[in-house]
Design an enzyme around this catalytic site. Structure first.
Site, mmCIF file in Angstrom:
data_model
loop_
_atom_site.group_PDB
_atom_site.id
_atom_site.type_symbol
_atom_site.label_atom_id
_atom_site.label_comp_id
_atom_site.label_asym_id
_atom_site.label_seq_id
_atom_site.Cartn_x
_atom_site.Cartn_y
_atom_site.Cartn_z
ATOM 1 N N TYR A 1 9.529 10.888 -7.723
ATOM 2 C CA TYR A 1 9.164 9.722 -7.305
ATOM 3 C C TYR A 1 8.474 9.642 -5.792
ATOM 4 C CZ TYR A 1 12.782 9.653 -3.593
ATOM 5 O OH TYR A 1 13.492 9.883 -2.396
ATOM 6 N N CYS A 2 7.831 8.451 -5.706
ATOM 7 C CA CYS A 2 6.859 8.338 -4.542
ATOM 8 C C CYS A 2 7.190 6.976 -3.989
ATOM 9 C CB CYS A 2 5.256 8.598 -4.898
ATOM 10 S SG CYS A 2 4.676 7.465 -5.826
ATOM 11 N N ARG A 3 6.364 6.263 -3.516
ATOM 12 C CA ARG A 3 6.235 4.943 -2.858
ATOM 13 C C ARG A 3 5.965 3.951 -4.138
ATOM 14 N NH1 ARG A 3 3.402 0.580 -1.327
ATOM 15 N NH2 ARG A 3 1.568 1.562 -1.834
#
Length: 129
Positions: free
Chosen positions: A87-89
């Site tokens: 995941y990221c932002r």
């Protein structure tokens, strides 16, 4: 002759498409949460260190995909047969990380749809440091 050439071209296109099939699955927040809670998984937050320190999903490791050399070096230490949850932002960088990891031989990758922003909308399993 024209028919043989057309058949050959169609075969190459079909095999080329198969070779690029993705093993990168995008999961919604509920499926992602259920998966990481049901078993011990490798959970990677691919954001910058400052973003990670501001809040992250518990048990996540931080490998900054924007630091390409460091990211690749860290990923090389992992087992490509192990499923990885990314995941990221918002989902863009984790998609980029998934492409890089696929190129490095990773077989099963799961990406959090909507990223950490989507995760934090109603989820409390985060860690703030």
């Amino acid at each position: 002759m024209k028919a043989i050439f057309s058949l050959l071209l169609l075969s190459l296109f079909t095999f080329g498409a198969k070779a690029q099939e993705s093993n990168h699955l995008i999961l919604d927040k509920n499926a992602f949460r259920d998966s990481i809670n049901a078993k011990k998984v490798l959970l990677l937050d691919v954001r910058r260190a400052e973003e990670f320190e501001a809040g992250h999903i518990e048990q996540a490791l931080n490998f900054n995909v924007l630091d390409s050399l460091s990211f690749r070096a860290q990923v090389e230490q992992l087992d490509p047969a192990t499923p990885v949850y990314l995941y990221c932002r918002s989902g863009n960088r984790s998609g980029k990380a998934a492409v890089i990891m696929q190129e490095m031989g990773f077989q099963t990758l799961y990406d959090l749809k909507g990223g950490f922003l989507g995760w934090t909308e109603e989820t409390t399993a985060t860690k703030n440091e």
